[in-house]
Design a protein around this motif. Structure first.
Motif, PDB file in Angstrom:
ATOM      1  N   VAL A 166       0.848  -1.198   0.000  1.00 41.86           N
ATOM      2  CA  VAL A 166       0.000   0.000   0.000  1.00 41.86           C
ATOM      3  C   VAL A 166       0.880   1.243   0.000  1.00 41.86           C
ATOM      4  N   ASP A 167       0.480   2.239  -0.772  1.00 46.37           N
ATOM      5  CA  ASP A 167       1.253   3.479  -0.910  1.00 46.37           C
ATOM      6  C   ASP A 167       1.000   4.382   0.295  1.00 46.37           C
ATOM      7  N   HIS A 168       1.657   4.064   1.407  1.00 41.60           N
ATOM      8  CA  HIS A 168       1.451   4.827   2.636  1.00 41.60           C
ATOM      9  C   HIS A 168       1.944   6.265   2.490  1.00 41.60           C
ATOM     10  N   ARG A 169       3.152   6.434   2.012  1.00 43.40           N
ATOM     11  CA  ARG A 169       3.704   7.789   1.911  1.00 43.40           C
ATOM     12  C   ARG A 169       2.865   8.652   0.973  1.00 43.40           C
ATOM     13  N   GLY A 170       2.434   8.069  -0.126  1.00 37.36           N
ATOM     14  CA  GLY A 170       1.603   8.822  -1.056  1.00 37.36           C
ATOM     15  C   GLY A 170       0.276   9.218  -0.428  1.00 37.36           C
ATOM     16  N   ALA A 171      -0.311   8.312   0.357  1.00 35.41           N
ATOM     17  CA  ALA A 171      -1.586   8.609   1.011  1.00 35.41           C
ATOM     18  C   ALA A 171      -1.415   9.704   2.055  1.00 35.41           C
ATOM     19  N   VAL A 172      -0.309   9.676   2.783  1.00 36.21           N
ATOM     20  CA  VAL A 172      -0.049  10.727   3.769  1.00 36.21           C
ATOM     21  C   VAL A 172       0.091  12.075   3.069  1.00 36.21           C
ATOM     22  N   GLU A 173       0.852  12.131   2.005  1.00 32.49           N
ATOM     23  CA  GLU A 173       1.058  13.390   1.295  1.00 32.49           C
ATOM     24  C   GLU A 173      -0.250  13.927   0.722  1.00 32.49           C
ATOM     25  N   ARG A 174      -1.009  13.044   0.069  1.00 31.63           N
ATOM     26  CA  ARG A 174      -2.276  13.492  -0.520  1.00 31.63           C
ATOM     27  C   ARG A 174      -3.261  13.914   0.562  1.00 31.63           C
ATOM     28  N   GLY A 175      -3.335  13.114   1.620  1.00 35.22           N
ATOM     29  CA  GLY A 175      -4.248  13.443   2.710  1.00 35.22           C
ATOM     30  C   GLY A 175      -3.892  14.744   3.387  1.00 35.22           C
ATOM     31  N   LEU A 176      -2.601  14.959   3.634  1.00 37.37           N
ATOM     32  CA  LEU A 176      -2.161  16.200   4.272  1.00 37.37           C
ATOM     33  C   LEU A 176      -2.483  17.416   3.422  1.00 37.37           C
ATOM     34  N   ARG A 177      -2.241  17.313   2.131  1.00 36.60           N
ATOM     35  CA  ARG A 177      -2.499  18.454   1.248  1.00 36.60           C
ATOM     36  C   ARG A 177      -3.971  18.855   1.287  1.00 36.60           C
ATOM     37  N   VAL A 178      -4.854  17.881   1.220  1.00 36.92           N
ATOM     38  CA  VAL A 178      -6.288  18.179   1.253  1.00 36.92           C
ATOM     39  C   VAL A 178      -6.685  18.754   2.611  1.00 36.92           C
ATOM     40  N   TRP A 179      -6.195  18.130   3.668  1.00 38.72           N
ATOM     41  CA  TRP A 179      -6.541  18.549   5.035  1.00 38.72           C
ATOM     42  C   TRP A 179      -6.050  19.965   5.334  1.00 38.72           C
ATOM     43  N   LEU A 180      -4.790  20.228   5.027  1.00 39.12           N
ATOM     44  CA  LEU A 180      -4.231  21.541   5.317  1.00 39.12           C
ATOM     45  C   LEU A 180      -4.854  22.630   4.449  1.00 39.12           C
ATOM     46  N   GLU A 221       7.145  17.124   5.253  1.00 40.18           N
ATOM     47  CA  GLU A 221       8.352  16.504   5.808  1.00 40.18           C
ATOM     48  C   GLU A 221       8.342  16.530   7.330  1.00 40.18           C
ATOM     49  N   ARG A 222       7.830  17.612   7.905  1.00 40.14           N
ATOM     50  CA  ARG A 222       7.753  17.687   9.365  1.00 40.14           C
ATOM     51  C   ARG A 222       6.777  16.647   9.897  1.00 40.14           C
ATOM     52  N   TRP A 223       5.692  16.423   9.166  1.00 44.50           N
ATOM     53  CA  TRP A 223       4.714  15.419   9.572  1.00 44.50           C
ATOM     54  C   TRP A 223       5.347  14.023   9.573  1.00 44.50           C
ATOM     55  N   PHE A 224       6.094  13.708   8.524  1.00 40.27           N
ATOM     56  CA  PHE A 224       6.740  12.399   8.445  1.00 40.27           C
ATOM     57  C   PHE A 224       7.744  12.210   9.580  1.00 40.27           C
ATOM     58  N   GLU A 266      -2.550   7.464  21.760  1.00 38.92           N
ATOM     59  CA  GLU A 266      -1.679   8.475  22.351  1.00 38.92           C
ATOM     60  C   GLU A 266      -0.609   8.956  21.378  1.00 38.92           C
ATOM     61  N   GLN A 267      -0.131   8.056  20.505  1.00 34.93           N
ATOM     62  CA  GLN A 267       0.875   8.512  19.539  1.00 34.93           C
ATOM     63  C   GLN A 267       0.256   9.479  18.538  1.00 34.93           C
ATOM     64  N   ARG A 268      -1.034   9.297  18.234  1.00 31.90           N
ATOM     65  CA  ARG A 268      -1.705  10.249  17.356  1.00 31.90           C
ATOM     66  C   ARG A 268      -1.820  11.613  18.032  1.00 31.90           C
ATOM     67  N   ARG A 269      -2.191  11.613  19.305  1.00 31.83           N
ATOM     68  CA  ARG A 269      -2.313  12.875  20.037  1.00 31.83           C
ATOM     69  C   ARG A 269      -0.974  13.577  20.147  1.00 31.83           C
ATOM     70  N   ALA A 270       0.073  12.808  20.405  1.00 33.49           N
ATOM     71  CA  ALA A 270       1.408  13.398  20.522  1.00 33.49           C
ATOM     72  C   ALA A 270       1.827  14.047  19.212  1.00 33.49           C
ATOM     73  N   ARG A 271       1.511  13.403  18.104  1.00 36.26           N
ATOM     74  CA  ARG A 271       1.868  13.949  16.791  1.00 36.26           C
ATOM     75  C   ARG A 271       1.157  15.271  16.514  1.00 36.26           C
ATOM     76  N   ILE A 272      -0.147  15.311  16.787  1.00 36.73           N
ATOM     77  CA  ILE A 272      -0.911  16.513  16.437  1.00 36.73           C
ATOM     78  C   ILE A 272      -0.523  17.669  17.345  1.00 36.73           C
ATOM     79  N   ARG A 273      -0.207  17.379  18.602  1.00 42.29           N
ATOM     80  CA  ARG A 273       0.235  18.442  19.509  1.00 42.29           C
ATOM     81  C   ARG A 273       1.582  19.000  19.090  1.00 42.29           C
ATOM     82  N   ALA A 274       2.476  18.133  18.631  1.00 43.27           N
ATOM     83  CA  ALA A 274       3.784  18.590  18.176  1.00 43.27           C
ATOM     84  C   ALA A 274       3.684  19.324  16.840  1.00 43.27           C
ATOM     85  N   PHE A 275       2.717  18.931  16.014  1.00 40.11           N
ATOM     86  CA  PHE A 275       2.557  19.560  14.700  1.00 40.11           C
ATOM     87  C   PHE A 275       2.013  20.978  14.829  1.00 40.11           C
ATOM     88  N   PHE A 276       1.156  21.193  15.829  1.00 38.54           N
ATOM     89  CA  PHE A 276       0.593  22.525  16.094  1.00 38.54           C
ATOM     90  C   PHE A 276       1.029  22.968  17.492  1.00 38.54           C
TER      91      PHE A 276
END
Length: 235
Positions: free
Chosen positions: A23-37, A51-54, A73-83
């Protein structure tokens, strides 16, 4: 028991990694991030954001794999660090914010074009085949279903339901036991040199590195079997 061969050795079973192998994980992250942001009006400096998200994903996911924090918890840690300037101390608020990203990420899931045919070829040989992945069992099974790979009837072994995560040999041995094959006859195919190839070697298995975009230097993979496509497996 059915057998095939790989580089002159008999093969009695095959394990595939999931993310960035099937499965194209990196591609899905990039596409998903672009739409979300973009939906939040934050589409400036998008490459830097990606790149910061990765970087944050890799750091906090490793913490989850080591058992330091839970999957949620790892999801929460990521979003708190991202913002870092936002007030996301409340778990429900953090969950809501990252939920917006996850919806875009899941909508972008897709299997590589060579994934289904590779699984089908192994099954046509009569060999046991499974998917061995780090991650949450339910989430990884959902990914397999939504990308259409579940149509091949291949079992998914995710680290949340295993004695340990890759590269720990226990992860590989558990999957082999479930498939009913001896590790010495199994080939592990994955995109991570550490988790998949070196982990497989430590478990007494053969490892094949799929390096679709030339991520690794030649000196890093000296003596390692490296392919660019699952079609290169030759089965």
């Amino acid at each position: 028991m059915a057998t095939a061969s790989w580089l002159g050795r008999p093969v009695t079973g095959v394990l595939f990694d999931l993310d960035d192998t099937l499965v194209d994980h990196r591609g899905a992250v990039e596409r998903g991030l672009r739409v979300w942001l973009a939906g939040m009006g934050l589409d400036d400096d998008i490459e830097e954001h990606v790149e910061r998200w990765f970087t944050l994903e890799a750091f906090h996911y490793e913490r989850y794999q080591r058992g330091e924090i839970s999957h949620r918890e790892q999801r929460r840690a990521r979003i708190r660090a991202f913002f870092p300037g936002s007030d996301l101390r409340d778990d429900a608020v953090a969950d809501d914010v990252i939920g917006g990203y996850l919806a875009c990420f899941r909508a972008a899931w897709s299997a590589f074009q060579d994934a289904g045919p590779a699984i089908a070829r192994v099954r046509a040989l009569g060999l046991p085949v499974g998917i061995l992945t780090n991650g949450d069992q339910a989430a990884q099974e959902e990914k397999v279903r939504r990308t259409g790979l579940s149509s091949h009837g291949v079992p998914v072994y995710a680290s949340s339901a295993l004695p340990a995560a890759k590269p720990d040999p226990r992860a590989f041995h558990h999957a082999c036991h479930e498939l009913g094959v001896d590790p010495g006859g199994v080939v592990m195919v994955g995109d991570s040199l550490r988790h998949d190839v070196q982990g497989a070697a430590a478990a007494g298995m053969a490892g094949v590195l799929i390096d679709r975009v030339g991520r690794y230097r030649a000196d890093e993979v000296a003596g390692i079997t490296r392919i660019r496509s699952l079609a290169d497996l030759g089965w």
